[in-house]
Design a protein around this motif. Structure first.
Motif, PDB file in Angstrom:
ATOM      1  N   VAL A  91      -5.513  27.585 -32.328  1.00  0.00           N
ATOM      2  CA  VAL A  91      -6.835  27.774 -32.922  1.00  0.00           C
ATOM      3  C   VAL A  91      -7.342  26.421 -33.384  1.00  0.00           C
ATOM      4  CG1 VAL A  91      -8.151  28.857 -34.773  1.00  0.00           C
ATOM      5  CG2 VAL A  91      -6.310  30.124 -33.640  1.00  0.00           C
ATOM      6  N   PHE A  92      -8.482  26.018 -32.868  1.00  0.00           N
ATOM      7  CA  PHE A  92      -9.062  24.720 -33.192  1.00  0.00           C
ATOM      8  C   PHE A  92     -10.348  24.915 -33.984  1.00  0.00           C
ATOM      9  CE2 PHE A  92      -6.871  24.057 -29.069  1.00  0.00           C
ATOM     10  CZ  PHE A  92      -5.880  23.204 -29.518  1.00  0.00           C
TER      11      PHE A  92
ATOM     12  N   ALA B 177      -7.732  19.863 -34.683  1.00  0.00           N
ATOM     13  CA  ALA B 177      -8.810  19.203 -33.936  1.00  0.00           C
ATOM     14  C   ALA B 177      -8.316  18.860 -32.536  1.00  0.00           C
ATOM     15  CB  ALA B 177      -9.260  17.937 -34.659  1.00  0.00           C
ATOM     16  N   ILE B 178      -9.173  19.064 -31.562  1.00  0.00           N
ATOM     17  CA  ILE B 178      -8.849  18.750 -30.177  1.00  0.00           C
ATOM     18  C   ILE B 178      -9.885  17.778 -29.622  1.00  0.00           C
ATOM     19  CG2 ILE B 178     -10.072  20.846 -29.383  1.00  0.00           C
ATOM     20  CD1 ILE B 178      -8.100  20.913 -27.015  1.00  0.00           C
ATOM     21  N   THR B 179      -9.403  16.757 -28.920  1.00  0.00           N
ATOM     22  CA  THR B 179     -10.277  15.783 -28.263  1.00  0.00           C
ATOM     23  C   THR B 179     -10.001  15.825 -26.769  1.00  0.00           C
ATOM     24  OG1 THR B 179     -10.315  14.322 -30.190  1.00  0.00           O
ATOM     25  CG2 THR B 179     -10.939  13.356 -28.077  1.00  0.00           C
ATOM     26  N   ILE B 180     -11.042  16.058 -26.003  1.00  0.00           N
ATOM     27  CA  ILE B 180     -10.941  16.133 -24.540  1.00  0.00           C
ATOM     28  C   ILE B 180     -11.781  15.015 -23.963  1.00  0.00           C
ATOM     29  CG2 ILE B 180     -11.342  17.569 -22.503  1.00  0.00           C
ATOM     30  CD1 ILE B 180     -11.234  20.007 -24.456  1.00  0.00           C
ATOM     31  N   ALA B 181     -11.177  14.187 -23.116  1.00  0.00           N
ATOM     32  CA  ALA B 181     -11.887  13.029 -22.594  1.00  0.00           C
ATOM     33  C   ALA B 181     -11.548  12.796 -21.137  1.00  0.00           C
ATOM     34  CB  ALA B 181     -11.545  11.783 -23.409  1.00  0.00           C
TER      35      ALA B 181
ATOM     36  N   LEU C 119     -10.088  27.940 -23.857  1.00  0.00           N
ATOM     37  CA  LEU C 119      -9.557  27.998 -25.215  1.00  0.00           C
ATOM     38  C   LEU C 119      -9.496  29.439 -25.703  1.00  0.00           C
ATOM     39  CD1 LEU C 119     -11.450  25.021 -26.947  1.00  0.00           C
ATOM     40  CD2 LEU C 119      -9.213  24.990 -25.825  1.00  0.00           C
ATOM     41  N   ALA C 120      -8.703  29.646 -26.756  1.00  0.00           N
ATOM     42  CA  ALA C 120      -8.564  30.979 -27.322  1.00  0.00           C
ATOM     43  C   ALA C 120      -9.905  31.477 -27.863  1.00  0.00           C
ATOM     44  CB  ALA C 120      -7.521  30.962 -28.440  1.00  0.00           C
ATOM     45  N   ALA C 121     -10.066  32.787 -27.857  1.00  0.00           N
ATOM     46  CA  ALA C 121     -11.328  33.390 -28.302  1.00  0.00           C
ATOM     47  C   ALA C 121     -11.649  33.014 -29.737  1.00  0.00           C
ATOM     48  CB  ALA C 121     -11.258  34.905 -28.155  1.00  0.00           C
TER      49      ALA C 121
ATOM     50  N   GLY D  74     -17.794  21.939 -34.554  1.00  0.00           N
ATOM     51  CA  GLY D  74     -16.884  22.259 -35.637  1.00  0.00           C
ATOM     52  C   GLY D  74     -17.143  23.654 -36.187  1.00  0.00           C
ATOM     53  N   SER D  75     -16.387  24.006 -37.189  1.00  0.00           N
ATOM     54  CA  SER D  75     -16.494  25.338 -37.769  1.00  0.00           C
ATOM     55  C   SER D  75     -17.294  25.332 -39.062  1.00  0.00           C
ATOM     56  CB  SER D  75     -15.093  25.899 -38.060  1.00  0.00           C
ATOM     57  OG  SER D  75     -14.396  25.060 -38.970  1.00  0.00           O
TER      58      SER D  75
END
Length: 324
Positions: A44-45, A96-100, A286-288, A322-323
């Protein structure tokens, strides 16, 4: 799709590959920096940073239907490409997830003086939000740009910076008295803090020219008056989407000429990344729970022009969600 093809199993206490599919299993070290291959179904991000990489190389720029001037198709295609091909190298920092797309990120090929860097920062606050535009988001956006160009805070310079405020569309009609009062209040309470910070960056040389998007003549006058009161710079650029206005009003043209404001056209959507669009892009990966938590904070669009040739060598987007 399967992000990583592998024929053997690799166990390291955090993830393993089985039958060509990457799987992740946490070991309780949620605050450690980790590199995970893919398949985050159990994670969970609460924060996402995504770098699309250079769309001039990945081919996503070519997917844009140029007949749709007011479109976010290029951004959507670029995000989808990054999620499909770069998830296996995602960086995890706590929640936190960073995708690059790191294959197309990195330093400029030649000396910085040979390029012009243009940035447009889209703030994506919910409609009707009473919160000022976040200066922290601005700082994060510039730091992300430095990461994308492998630059440092001391040598990065943005030649042209455009601020796009939420839910702003160009209106060629005159504002009535209530609209003037409402916009003046918004400038003072929502936009002036970040404009002051941008002005400081302009005055220190980190930004070359500073502008806005979709402002009418009256709105430019209101922003100028507020800026002068706090000794901030006044707008030097105003972008207008001609989908909103086929012919620029004469009053705006005359005012811009008198004030030294450059009027530019653009084809960006006024709602460049709705939450529903981001959710649909994230849902396969990603997860729901993560998908429902993540709301777009901002999108930074950047381009790098080779000055002597008039050619764009790089173009990309940075998405922050973000949340909170």
């Amino acid at each position: 799709m399967t992000a990583v093809q592998a024929t053997d199993d690799i166990h390291n206490g955090q993830h393993y590959f089985t039958n060509g599919k990457a799987n992740y299993h946490g070991n309780g070290t949620q605050n450690r920096d980790r590199v995970l291959p893919a398949a985050f179904s159990k994670d969970v991000f609460s924060h996402l940073t995504l770098f699309t990489g250079n769309t001039m190389v990945t081919g996503t720029t070519g997917l844009l239907n140029t007949s749709l001037k007011k479109s976010n198709q290029e951004l959507v295609s670029a995000i989808d490409h990054a999620l499909s091909w770069s998830l296996e190298s995602a960086q995890i920092h706590g929640r936190a997830i960073t995708i690059a797309d790191s294959s197309t990120l990195g330093p400029l090929e030649e000396d910085r003086s040979k390029y012009e860097i243009t940035v447009k920062l889209f703030f994506l606050s919910p409609h009707g939000s009473s919160e000022p535009l976040s200066v922290d988001h601005l700082h994060n956006a510039i730091q992300h740009l430095e990461t994308a160009l492998a630059a440092t805070s001391t040598n990065i310079k943005i030649d042209h910076f455009i601020l796009a405020i939420p839910n702003q569309t160009f209106d060629e009609n005159e504002l009535d008295s209530s609209e003037i009062e409402h916009f003046t209040e918004d400038v003072q309470s929502l936009y002036l803090p970040i404009w002051k910070r941008l002005s400081e960056l302009r005055q220190t040389g980190k930004i070359g020219r500073l502008g806005v998007s979709e402002f009418s003549k009256q709105q430019l006058e209101i922003l100028k008056a507020a800026a002068v009161q706090v000794e901030a710079v006044v707008p030097e650029i105003n972008q207008v989407n001609l989908e909103d206005c086929c012919v620029l009003p004469k009053g705006l043209i005359e005012y811009a000429k008198a004030e030294g404001i450059e009027l530019l056209t653009h084809g960006d959507s006024s709602d460049i990344l709705p939450k529903s669009t981001l959710a649909s892009l994230l849902q396969p990966h990603l997860a729901a729970t993560s998908v429902s938590l993540l709301e777009p904070n901002f999108v930074l669009k950047y381009s790098v022009l080779i000055s002597s040739r008039g050619l764009i060598s790089r173009k990309g987007y940075i998405v922050d969600a973000g949340s909170e």
